[in-house]
Design a protein around this motif. Sequence first.
Motif, PDB file in Angstrom:
ATOM      1  N   TYR A   1       0.470   5.753   0.080  1.00 34.33           N
ATOM      2  CA  TYR A   1      -0.486   6.863   0.110  1.00 34.33           C
ATOM      3  C   TYR A   1       0.216   8.212   0.203  1.00 34.33           C
ATOM      4  CZ  TYR A   1       0.459   5.826   4.999  1.00 34.33           C
ATOM      5  OH  TYR A   1       1.090   5.532   6.167  1.00 34.33           O
ATOM      6  N   SER A   2       1.549   8.221   0.251  1.00 34.31           N
ATOM      7  CA  SER A   2       2.233   9.493   0.421  1.00 34.31           C
ATOM      8  C   SER A   2       2.753  10.053  -0.885  1.00 34.31           C
ATOM      9  CB  SER A   2       3.389   9.327   1.395  1.00 34.31           C
ATOM     10  OG  SER A   2       4.311   8.420   0.869  1.00 34.31           O
ATOM     11  N   ALA A   3       2.800   9.247  -1.934  1.00 36.98           N
ATOM     12  CA  ALA A   3       3.321   9.738  -3.202  1.00 36.98           C
ATOM     13  C   ALA A   3       2.237  10.533  -3.926  1.00 36.98           C
ATOM     14  CB  ALA A   3       3.790   8.586  -4.066  1.00 36.98           C
TER      15      ALA A   3
ATOM     16  N   ASN B   1       0.852  -1.174   0.000  1.00 37.62           N
ATOM     17  CA  ASN B   1       0.000   0.000   0.000  1.00 37.62           C
ATOM     18  C   ASN B   1       0.894   1.231   0.000  1.00 37.62           C
ATOM     19  OD1 ASN B   1      -2.079   1.774   0.269  1.00 37.62           O
ATOM     20  ND2 ASN B   1      -2.604   1.202   2.374  1.00 37.62           N
TER      21      ASN B   1
END
Lengths: 271, 168
Positions: free
Chosen positions: A113-115, A111
């Motif tokens: 979610y920071s890019a 998983n």
Amino acid sequence: MQQIINFILRNKSFLLFALLFALSIFLTIQSNSYHKSKFINSANALSGGVYNLTNGITQYFDLKEQNEILTEENNRLKSILYSNHGYQESEVDSLPYVPNFKFITATVIKNSYSAYNNYLTIDKGTKDSINVDFGVISSKGVVGIIDNVSKNYARVLSVLNTKSRINAELKKTNHFGSLKWDGKSPEVVQLIDIPKQAEIKIGDTIVTGGLSTIFPKGIPIGSVQSFNLDETGNYFILDVRLFNDMTNLGNVHVIENINAKEILSLEPTDE
Amino acid sequence: MNSSIALHISRFVLLVLLQVLILNHINFLGYINPYAYILFILLFPISNNRQLFILLSFVLGFTIDLFSDSGGIHAAACVTIAYLRPMILKFTFGTSYEHQTLKIGTSEIGPRITYFTIIILIHHFILFTLEVFNTSNILLIAKKSLFSSIFTLIMCLILTVLFSRNSK
């Protein structure tokens, strides 16, 4: 001829650099166009295998949390089953009663979610009859769309991806728009192109629209956090707080629309 | 010679695994991740074989891209810093680089920090420019590359200090 060879030999470092740099840029640009990033993605045997191996270890750490999520969902489903209300009246989406969709469970093995463009990898692939353009949801809401498959793994284009576009609508009025992400917060996505005639209140529920063949109508997405008119003044831009915690995904469901081919064959495909 | 090749291969594999399995999931304050895998490029022995070095850097970046679904952005950034490294070395270390006596593992701390900082800043700037791929978000690019650079620099310095003590 001699001079050309001399030139190549003299500048071989730079030429090699230029060649490899151009190759990387080519791969980057290719990965920016939807459905074309065939070469590099984490749904291959090597990275999929490594992620699967480590997920085998790390999934024990949040077993308790995942169990609670599943129990919660079970409770919700049971309350529908034993309540006297009709299915349509209930709070919950009408998912299990739509016969046109087939569900396959899968586990998220990677998983992010920071890019700026986030992808997930799941542990099911063509072997489990998963294919490109299937929807992916969790027990709380929408996760993304499958955009690449290998034999044992599949890559999911997350809703937290600036390339992602999902058809969504207001639950109470059926005004629809498309859901996209501005790359800032992993909790908030944007719903654009909602006509300004729509009456919106903060806290309204956003669900998937029935216009695409990927998701069934009515899967919960999030609630309205704030809204503004866009530059033209004709459409609303809504900030939608996701129901799903995208930073903590364990078990997901992959949705196959059995009638997708038939529906698409009727519609013109030049989007 | 063989043991040094083995050292570099194991360093390559360990750094890639460290990056994709741990560091990519730190997400400090939501978006700050250290990219400590470039330590492989920073600490690569200084030799005349630049082509091999550039090629290896490309493979390193490509592997990271493979795991993090990012097209070719890591590869592009790695190739660039590999190509620019001799110039930066000459700038920061001066004479000891030109006399081929330099060993990065045992160099002084001052020039070493300068050298790390320059390379990390270049790498991160290219990385985030290509990731965002949109000039209207130049502020976001600057913010991301600055904060991640600080984090990477600290991480790289800690790692080098930790692992250089054994060899002394």
